[in-house]
Design an enzyme around this catalytic site. Structure first.
Site, PDB file in Angstrom:
ATOM      1  N   GLY A   1       1.043  -1.073   0.411  1.00 53.47           N
ATOM      2  CA  GLY A   1       0.018   0.440  -0.011  1.00 53.47           C
ATOM      3  C   GLY A   1       0.564   0.796   0.218  1.00 53.47           C
ATOM      4  O   GLY A   1       0.944   2.367  -0.960  1.00 53.47           O
ATOM      5  N   ALA A   2       1.986   1.417   0.376  1.00 57.05           N
ATOM      6  CA  ALA A   2       2.760   2.328   0.524  1.00 57.05           C
ATOM      7  C   ALA A   2       3.933   2.157   1.646  1.00 57.05           C
ATOM      8  O   ALA A   2       3.812   0.557   2.323  1.00 57.05           O
ATOM      9  CB  ALA A   2       2.232   3.065   1.666  1.00 57.05           C
TER      10      ALA A   2
ATOM     11  N   HIS B   1       5.292   6.142  10.965  1.00 54.72           N
ATOM     12  CA  HIS B   1       6.760   5.275  11.418  1.00 54.72           C
ATOM     13  C   HIS B   1       7.457   6.049  10.908  1.00 54.72           C
ATOM     14  O   HIS B   1       8.590   6.022  11.483  1.00 54.72           O
ATOM     15  CB  HIS B   1       6.296   5.133   9.796  1.00 54.72           C
ATOM     16  CG  HIS B   1       6.075   2.868   9.793  1.00 54.72           C
ATOM     17  ND1 HIS B   1       6.246   2.497  10.455  1.00 54.72           N
ATOM     18  CD2 HIS B   1       4.878   2.721   9.156  1.00 54.72           C
ATOM     19  CE1 HIS B   1       5.899   1.336  10.287  1.00 54.72           C
ATOM     20  NE2 HIS B   1       4.943   1.433   9.352  1.00 54.72           N
TER      21      HIS B   1
ATOM     22  N   GLU C   1       5.628  -2.253  13.110  1.00 54.00           N
ATOM     23  CA  GLU C   1       4.002  -1.971  12.372  1.00 54.00           C
ATOM     24  C   GLU C   1       2.775  -1.744  12.920  1.00 54.00           C
ATOM     25  O   GLU C   1       1.686  -1.148  12.366  1.00 54.00           O
ATOM     26  CB  GLU C   1       4.440  -3.228  11.459  1.00 54.00           C
ATOM     27  CG  GLU C   1       5.110  -3.036  10.456  1.00 54.00           C
ATOM     28  CD  GLU C   1       5.004  -1.768   8.654  1.00 54.00           C
ATOM     29  OE1 GLU C   1       4.169  -1.428   9.150  1.00 54.00           O
ATOM     30  OE2 GLU C   1       5.512  -1.417   9.156  1.00 54.00           O
TER      31      GLU C   1
ATOM     32  N   GLU D   1       7.562   3.607   3.673  1.00 52.47           N
ATOM     33  CA  GLU D   1       7.891   4.564   5.028  1.00 52.47           C
ATOM     34  C   GLU D   1       8.274   4.606   4.737  1.00 52.47           C
ATOM     35  O   GLU D   1       9.603   6.071   6.075  1.00 52.47           O
ATOM     36  CB  GLU D   1       7.374   4.379   6.283  1.00 52.47           C
ATOM     37  CG  GLU D   1       8.955   3.417   6.946  1.00 52.47           C
ATOM     38  CD  GLU D   1       8.040   2.574   6.959  1.00 52.47           C
ATOM     39  OE1 GLU D   1       8.400   1.465   7.912  1.00 52.47           O
ATOM     40  OE2 GLU D   1       6.901   1.604   6.618  1.00 52.47           O
TER      41      GLU D   1
ATOM     42  N   GLU E   1       1.721   5.447   8.189  1.00 54.29           N
ATOM     43  CA  GLU E   1       3.179   6.424   6.967  1.00 54.29           C
ATOM     44  C   GLU E   1       3.740   7.599   7.742  1.00 54.29           C
ATOM     45  O   GLU E   1       5.359   7.069   8.478  1.00 54.29           O
ATOM     46  CB  GLU E   1       3.506   6.407   5.771  1.00 54.29           C
ATOM     47  CG  GLU E   1       2.642   5.175   5.253  1.00 54.29           C
ATOM     48  CD  GLU E   1       2.596   3.883   5.304  1.00 54.29           C
ATOM     49  OE1 GLU E   1       4.177   3.422   5.313  1.00 54.29           O
ATOM     50  OE2 GLU E   1       2.532   2.698   4.504  1.00 54.29           O
TER      51      GLU E   1
END
Length: 901
Positions: free
Chosen positions: A301-302, A340, A359, A304, A337
């Protein structure tokens, strides 16, 4: 030229991860370190600064680079262990402080990318510079890889978990955390962006330029990132000074050419998230700038990366009119993100066994901050729902712990799962509620301050939080019991109202196990348990730590026997409960008096009882109408999935299947009728999401003819079928378009399929493409299904992250599974080459619908060897095999149960 030899098999002796073992290792003569470190590297050589220069042209298939690793040698050694996977090393030397150059013979000695540098003479203890020149191919959504939207070439990176070693020689572990000096040599016409701001740009001979970036903060390899190509780079509003941060943070978007203005929504809303995180942590944003990249093809998804967060483009290219799922996805993933930047980037786990420190915390914090900024999203439900979903995997005998030992490279990817993210987030939320929000926040702040710019462990975090409580030893032990052992706690609850004693709960805890499980239930936790109960005309709440197999929980505020008891107040606990029958009925009768989270965990107690074999099929079905009346959409749809399993495995007669479909439709039809078939102005996001879920269920689950016909017509308007043949993406509300397109293509035959394919080939919109691929993947006509499978291997048609839109759509259709399995087997090597070094999902698609011990055995035989060196493959396969066995056990146990409505 020193070409690395890629070995299919190597010594599989992993180094222990304990501090004592590493200390002992460092004291052994370094020259006899012959075992290949497939786990953690020895600390004989430790980098202190890395200079990295890469020459990158997105139009070429390979790139080159040079790195100088400034390192400290703990003791004399003639071997340097590093990482480098599928690299061509053109030169490698060690440079001693006096200028002496020592040749290094570079060899890849393990499939995971362990790199052995054998020195021509021993390197003495002290300082050393390791200089390596190399070339490499681009990866498959891993390391540095290429994408080509609209026939333009771009480079994107994904270094986590072990992609860096495929991009440059490195010490590719989280605990090797040092500054980086990065230089990129790229074509003149391209834009290149990295973790830090540009210091200078130099024109070179030929069509090249050299960009030097500011030195980074101390970072591990997995947080290094860069992108190269003809990017649009729209400037966002600077993130204004806040608290101790007196300077604004430069904010930019990065999108493929022509897409930059579509980043306005994300740029407008990012500053509020950063500011809210700073306010919570009491610590300024840790980096010098922030760039958000909308990547045209991205596996996750992404990611960081420090100061350069890379997102799948569907999360960034949105606006106020985008679907609810997309808008909420932007907020939730962005907050995750950005969290993070503190959890993971400022303070980094020491090893992959503590991935949850990254996470789970980002999951918990992302929901907290999104809920603060967007209360209508009800993100507190996300943490609860995520925890309940995680209980599915956590009920397997083969499940893993949150804090799971990692000794082999294949195990690292296995840690990126629901146990780490969702269970971890739910456990954090449980302890936050038990310790108190402000105490928990203080513990987090102290942890981040103490370990800033370094590494930390689970113990560091837990002790910091526990120190803020009134029972540090008890909280520490309780916390460890949840992260250091697998499984879901099951608490059996009865009420003792015997004369002469205060009312009390009698508790018995064990491990929750599904029907057919071979695991042992003999397991206990230190459970931070909160209960609510009605007694003496009032509702009371009480908390305490519950330990041991048997416990007594005095209801301190009750003078008389309670009317009802909710054993998981507000749904804050990561555990399941089973009330004695009398008290289960009283709680059911009080369903309307429970808050929405309590209603959800009450529903879970019912579905969990069904999963354990304590309820019959008919009893499970009988519980659903009550859930369907709940305000929360998550509770309203709880247990809806039982239709698919019953229909697939217990009912053979078509007349009985029709009767079953009609009954399930009758349960949920009043809710759909109340919502209506079309969005309404001013309605909540939750109503839109529930409508979308219900319509999908009616159109494609129970196949209600009226709803399905309505949405076939709507989908035809999107496709232009029966009209101009052009794509009309706005002909249906975006929240409902996927269902409309899906049923229109399924029912429209070759004409609809041809139009869907035409639109796919013409569109670069990732959302539209995903919807079209899922629709074409689910057609049951054999010839059309074969055409859809052909898309997967057609060069240049699909992005890598689109492959499984087709494959898993076919896996979901019973009629298509035999042909899909044959195709997966025939094309396994070609498909695996596209997905390497991942690919465990191939076995998952092959396994879809399996529900017999024979199929479980055959799946293991077919894929066991293949999964041995696939990242995440061994555990993924083991869990799929177990799940098939559990399905078979449940099917056998329920085969003779009558289904009554």
């Amino acid at each position: 030229m020193h070409r690395i030899r890629h070995l299919a098999c190597a010594v599989a002796l992993a180094l222990t991860t304990s501090t004592a073992a590493m200390a002992a290792q460092s004291q052994a003569p370094a020259a006899v370190e012959s075992a290949v470190p497939t786990g953690q590297l020895p600390r004989t050589v430790v980098p202190s600064l890395v200079e990295l220069e890469l020459k990158l042209d997105p139009a070429q298939e390979r790139f080159s680079g040079r790195t100088v690793i400034h390192a400290d040698v703990a003791e004399a050694t003639d071997v340097v262990w590093m990482h480098g996977r599928d690299l061509d090393i053109t030169s490698a030397e060690a440079v001693l402080p006096d200028g002496t150059r020592v040749a290094l013979d570079a060899e890849q000695v393990h499939v995971s990318g362990v790199l052995k540098l054998a020195a021509a003479q021993a390197l003495p203890a002290g300082k050393v510079d390791i200089e390596i020149a190399f070339e490499a191919p681009y990866g498959n959504l891993m390391g540095a890889y290429r994408v080509k939207p609209k026939d333009q070439n771009y480079i994107v990176t994904q270094m986590e978990a072990i992609g860096a070693r495929s991009t440059f020689p490195s010490f590719d572990e989280p605990s090797f955390k040092q500054p980086w000096d990065v230089t990129l040599v790229v074509p003149d016409a391209d834009t290149a962006i990295a973790n830090t701001l540009v210091e200078k740009t130099e024109d070179l001979d030929g069509p090249w330029k050299k960009i030097t970036y500011a030195r980074t903060e101390a970072l591990p390899t997995y947080l290094l990132a860069f992108v190269v190509g003809p990017w649009d780079v729209p400037a966002g509003p600077d993130i204004a000074a806040n608290g101790d941060r007196t300077q604004p943070i430069p904010l930019r978007g990065v999108a493929a050419a022509g897409e930059g203005e579509r980043m306005a929504y994300s740029l407008q809303n990012t500053p509020a998230i950063v500011t809210a995180l700073e306010d919570y942590f009491g610590i300024p944003y840790p980096f010098s700038k922030l760039d958000n990249v909308a990547a045209p093809d991205f596996g996750a998804g992404a990611m960081e990366n420090a100061g350069l967060i890379i997102y799948r483009d569907t999360l960034m290219l949105i606006d106020d009119d985008s679907s609810v799922g997309q808008r909420q996805g932007f907020w939730g993933v962005s907050a995750h993100e950005l969290a993070h930047q503190w959890f993971g980037n400022l303070v980094t786990m020491a090893w992959w066994d503590d991935l949850w420190l990254n996470e789970a915390f980002a999951t918990w914090m992302g929901n907290k901050i999104t809920g603060q900024l967007q209360p209508s999203f009800h993100t507190d439900r996300n943490i609860l729902e995520g925890g309940l979903r995680a209980m599915g995997a956590d009920s397997l005998a083969s499940t893993r712990r949150i804090h799971q030992p990692i000794g082999d490279f294949t195990q690292i990817q296995s840690a990126f799962d629901g146990i780490t993210y969702q269970k971890g987030g739910a456990v954090l939320s449980m302890f936050e509620n038990f310790v108190g929000e402000e105490n928990f926040r203080k513990g987090i702040h102290d942890y981040l301050v103490e370990h800033a710019r370094g590494n930390a462990t689970s113990t560091d975090l837990i002790e910091s939080v526990a120190a803020q409580s009134d029972n540090p030893a008890g909280i520490t032990a309780s916390f460890l019991s949840f992260i250091d052992q697998p499984g879901v706690p099951m608490v059996k609850v009865d009420v003792d109202c015997a004369d002469g004693t205060s009312p009390a709960l009698t508790l018995a805890q064990s491990r929750y196990l599904p029907l057919g499980s071979a695991a042992s239930a003999a397991q206990t936790w230190g459970i931070p348990m909160c209960v609510r109960y009605s007694a003496d005309g009032k509702v009371h709440e009480q908390c305490g730590l519950v330990e041991g197999e048997q416990a007594r929980f005095e209801l301190e505020d009750a003078q008389s026997c309670p009317a009802w008891v909710m054993p998981n107040a507000h749904g804050d606990g990561y555990y399941r409960f089973a009330l004695a029958p009398k008290w289960q009925q009283s709680l059911s009768d009080a369903f309307a008096d429970l808050d929405e989270r309590e209603q959800r965990v009450y529903a879970d107690s019912v579905t969990a009882a069904y999963g354990a074999g304590d309820l019959t099929v008919s009893q499970m079905i009988a519980a659903l109408p009550q859930f369907a009346t709940a305000d929360s959409r998550q509770t309203a749809t709880a247990g809806m999935w039982t239709f698919d399993w019953i229909n697939d495995h217990l009912v053979d007669d078509e007349a009985e299947r029709a009767k079953l479909r009609d009954h399930f439709a009758d349960i949920y039809r009043p809710r759909l009728q109340a919502l209506g078939m079309a969005p309404k102005d001013g309605e909540s996001d939750d109503d839109r999401l529930l409508r979308s879920q219900l319509i999908g269920y009616f159109a494609e689950g129970v196949e209600d003819p009226t709803v399905r016909a309505d949405f076939v017509e709507r989908g035809n308007r999107v496709l232009g079928l029966g009209g101009d043949g052009e794509l009309h993406a706005d002909a249906v509300a975006q929240d409902l378009r996927d269902t409309a397109v899906g049923v229109a293509v399924q029912d429209g035959g070759k004409a609809a399929f041809d139009l869907a394919e035409k639109h796919l080939r013409a569109s670069d919109d990732a959302v539209i493409r995903r919807e079209l691929l899922a629709a074409m993947g689910s057609v049951t006509d054999p010839a059309l299904a074969a055409r859809a499978r052909g898309f997967v291997l057609e060069p240049g048609l699909l992005r890598l992250n689109e492959i499984f839109s087709v494959i898993f759509s076919q896996a979901g259709e019973e009629e298509l599974r035999p042909a899909l399995r044959e195709w997966l087997e025939t094309n396994y090597d070609a498909l695996q080459a596209k997905l390497d070094p991942g690919g465990s999902a191939i076995a998952g698609a092959y396994a879809a619908g399996m529900c017999s011990t024979e199929e479980a055995t055959a799946l293991q035989a077919r894929f066991g060897k293949r999964m041995e060196t696939i990242e995440g493959g061994p555990l993924d396969l083991k869990q799929r095999v177990e799940a098939i066995g559990l399905c078979a056990a449940a099917k056998a146990a329920r085969a003779d149960q009558p289904i009554e409505y």
